[in-house]
Scaffold this active site. Structure first.
Site: not given
Length: 239
Positions: A69, A144, A218-219
């Site tokens: 990962e 990003d 959660k985001f």
């Protein structure tokens, strides 16, 4: 006729992948739990780039399906995946120390033993520590997006990245990416669709439904309530 000394596109890709970072190092405060993870968890689960090539069968003391990962953030998804699949091994890499500490603390709290952690550049780990054709999966979740055009060169997904991952995956191994930026998803698709040695696993040649094995953050749940999308891409190594 003179010989051209201009670098090839492939050479340029490799140079950029070596020199342009896809992340920005940020200082962050450590919580007590994160510091505990670093102090007590690192000796158990931490691996060092400078130790070079690893025999991960020896590291984990078994042969098992292996997932790598890239950029696990605070480690929540890594912990959930590792707990749900104790028969699999996970190698997580993250540059930000609070996230590394959080994951290490979680491993100790949940008594998990099927995760090992690097705290450095994931691409350097892949180049220097991971044998070719040794990984079953590579995960890249919510990197990003570097959404400004002048920053696109910083995006981790580039032709040279696709080739490096292909080398490290077993034949049949899978690169699974996810992003909540549609423009980045389209860009990923463009790069991967022309990358040699891969097959898009989406039935329509675009995106796959969210796989059950990828935890919902959660985001992500908050974004779904606001009508934001998430795009998953899966590409399988064929040659």
């Amino acid at each position: 006729m003179t010989e051209s000394h201009e670098p090839s596109a492939a050479a340029e890709d490799k140079r950029h992948l070596r020199t342009i970072k896809s992340f920005v190092m940020r200082a962050g405060r450590m919580t007590e739990g994160q510091q505990r993870g670093l102090d007590l968890g690192w000796p158990k689960f931490g691996l060092k780039l400078e130790d070079g090539a690893q025999d991960f069968d020896a590291v984990f003391a078994r042969q098992a399906p292996r997932t790598f990962e890239i950029g696990f953030g605070m480690g929540h998804s890594t912990l959930e995946m590792a707990a749900a699949a104790p028969e699999q091994d996970f190698i997580g890499v993250e540059v930000h120390r609070p996230g590394v500490g959080a994951l290490l603390n979680g491993l100790m709290t949940q008594n998990l033993s099927n995760v090992r952690v690097y705290s450095c550049d994931a691409l350097e780990v892949l180049r220097n520590c991971v044998a070719d054709a040794s990984l079953d999966r590579v995960l890249l979740f919510f990197p990003d997006p570097w959404h400004k055009a002048r920053h696109h060169k910083r995006r981790i997904v580039q032709p040279a990245f696709a080739e490096l991952i292909r080398q490290k995956l077993k034949i049949g191994g899978v690169l699974h990416m996810a992003t909540d930026w549609e423009a980045y998803a389209e860009y990923m698709l463009e790069v991967m669709n022309v990358a040699p040695g891969y097959q898009n696993m989406a039935a329509d040649g675009h995106y796959v439904p969210r796989p059950q094995e990828r935890p919902i953050t959660k985001f992500e749940r908050r974004g779904e309530r606001l009508g934001h999308g998430v795009w998953d891409l899966k590409f399988q190594r064929t040659i």
